[in-house]
Design a protein around this motif. Structure first.
Motif, PDB file in Angstrom:
ATOM      1  N   SER A  99      59.083 -23.751  97.993  1.00 32.83           N
ATOM      2  CA  SER A  99      59.914 -24.721  98.717  1.00 32.83           C
ATOM      3  C   SER A  99      60.422 -24.151 100.037  1.00 32.83           C
ATOM      4  O   SER A  99      60.827 -24.906 100.925  1.00 32.83           O
ATOM      5  CB  SER A  99      61.089 -25.183  97.861  1.00 32.83           C
ATOM      6  N   GLN A 100      60.408 -22.842 100.193  1.00 33.21           N
ATOM      7  CA  GLN A 100      60.866 -22.206 101.439  1.00 33.21           C
ATOM      8  C   GLN A 100      59.827 -22.315 102.543  1.00 33.21           C
ATOM      9  O   GLN A 100      60.135 -22.133 103.699  1.00 33.21           O
ATOM     10  CB  GLN A 100      61.180 -20.728 101.188  1.00 33.21           C
ATOM     11  N   GLU A 101      58.593 -22.581 102.200  1.00 34.26           N
ATOM     12  CA  GLU A 101      57.513 -22.611 103.207  1.00 34.26           C
ATOM     13  C   GLU A 101      57.508 -23.846 103.992  1.00 34.26           C
ATOM     14  O   GLU A 101      57.845 -24.855 104.000  1.00 34.26           O
ATOM     15  CB  GLU A 101      56.172 -22.429 102.518  1.00 34.26           C
TER      16      GLU A 101
ATOM     17  N   ASN B  37      64.452  -9.764 106.054  1.00 30.40           N
ATOM     18  CA  ASN B  37      63.391 -10.501 106.746  1.00 30.40           C
ATOM     19  C   ASN B  37      63.066 -11.859 106.150  1.00 30.40           C
ATOM     20  O   ASN B  37      62.082 -12.474 106.534  1.00 30.40           O
ATOM     21  CB  ASN B  37      62.120  -9.643 106.781  1.00 30.40           C
ATOM     22  N   SER B  38      63.855 -12.332 105.161  1.00 27.14           N
ATOM     23  CA  SER B  38      63.551 -13.641 104.582  1.00 27.14           C
ATOM     24  C   SER B  38      64.829 -14.316 104.097  1.00 27.14           C
ATOM     25  O   SER B  38      65.884 -13.719 104.065  1.00 27.14           O
ATOM     26  CB  SER B  38      62.556 -13.504 103.427  1.00 27.14           C
ATOM     27  N   ASN B  39      64.680 -15.570 103.691  1.00 31.27           N
ATOM     28  CA  ASN B  39      65.812 -16.347 103.194  1.00 31.27           C
ATOM     29  C   ASN B  39      66.014 -16.189 101.698  1.00 31.27           C
ATOM     30  O   ASN B  39      67.049 -16.554 101.171  1.00 31.27           O
ATOM     31  CB  ASN B  39      65.591 -17.836 103.478  1.00 31.27           C
ATOM     32  N   ILE B  40      65.009 -15.722 101.014  1.00 30.67           N
ATOM     33  CA  ILE B  40      65.053 -15.717  99.552  1.00 30.67           C
ATOM     34  C   ILE B  40      65.491 -14.341  99.044  1.00 30.67           C
ATOM     35  O   ILE B  40      65.135 -13.328  99.586  1.00 30.67           O
ATOM     36  CB  ILE B  40      63.692 -16.128  98.979  1.00 30.67           C
TER      37      ILE B  40
ATOM     38  N   VAL C 115      61.180 -18.958  90.211  1.00 35.27           N
ATOM     39  CA  VAL C 115      60.985 -18.203  91.459  1.00 35.27           C
ATOM     40  C   VAL C 115      59.828 -18.770  92.245  1.00 35.27           C
ATOM     41  O   VAL C 115      59.884 -18.883  93.473  1.00 35.27           O
ATOM     42  CB  VAL C 115      60.790 -16.696  91.148  1.00 35.27           C
ATOM     43  N   THR C 116      58.749 -19.162  91.552  1.00 34.16           N
ATOM     44  CA  THR C 116      57.603 -19.771  92.249  1.00 34.16           C
ATOM     45  C   THR C 116      58.008 -21.061  92.957  1.00 34.16           C
ATOM     46  O   THR C 116      57.620 -21.303  94.111  1.00 34.16           O
ATOM     47  CB  THR C 116      56.460 -20.058  91.238  1.00 34.16           C
TER      48      THR C 116
END
Length: 134
Positions: free
Chosen positions: A132-134, A86-89, A126-127
């Motif tokens: 940066s993905q948002e 469900n996500s890119n990370i 990780v933070t």
């Protein structure tokens, strides 16, 4: 992702501690049984050793101090794969929670400064990736 870190990181020290206790108890019981079976033939002792290792593995898995952390750890894997779908990370932070749990259990930390620095850098990295993905 923090939940995955907690599930993986907190269970690793518990798995290690539980398996050490099972190994210690099995080695003390096997040393007493090996002294009584010193008159067996080499072929029968080889097959007995094979069955003994299978029995010891089953005993360790049936020990609650091993299987409960294992099940919790595997539930972290399930949550991780759901997150991946469900996500890119594809990152989690189990190292920080592993460090904290090890500290609470009283395990010695060989290089505490380097461990804390490394965990902090991972957490910062990780933070940055998540923000940066948002």
């Amino acid at each position: 992702m923090v939940l995955v870190g907690v599930l993986w990181g907190c269970t690793n020290p518990l798995l290690r501690k539980g398996s050490e206790e099972v190994t210690a108890s099995s080695s003390s019981s096997s040393s007493s049984s090996s002294s009584s079976s010193s008159s067996t033939s080499p072929k029968s002792s080889k097959s007995e050793g094979k069955y003994t290792s299978i029995i010891e593995a089953l005993k360790s898995f049936l020990n609650i101090k091993v299987w409960l952390p294992y099940v919790i750890n595997q539930s972290g894997s399930v949550v991780f794969y759901i997150l991946l779908a469900n996500s890119n990370i594809s990152m989690a932070v189990p190292i920080l929670f592993s460090f904290l749990t090890s500290s609470l259990l009283g395990e010695p930390i060989e290089k505490p400064f380097q461990t804390i620095l490394g965990a902090s850098l991972i957490l910062i990295g990780v933070t940055i990736c998540v923000s940066s993905q948002e």
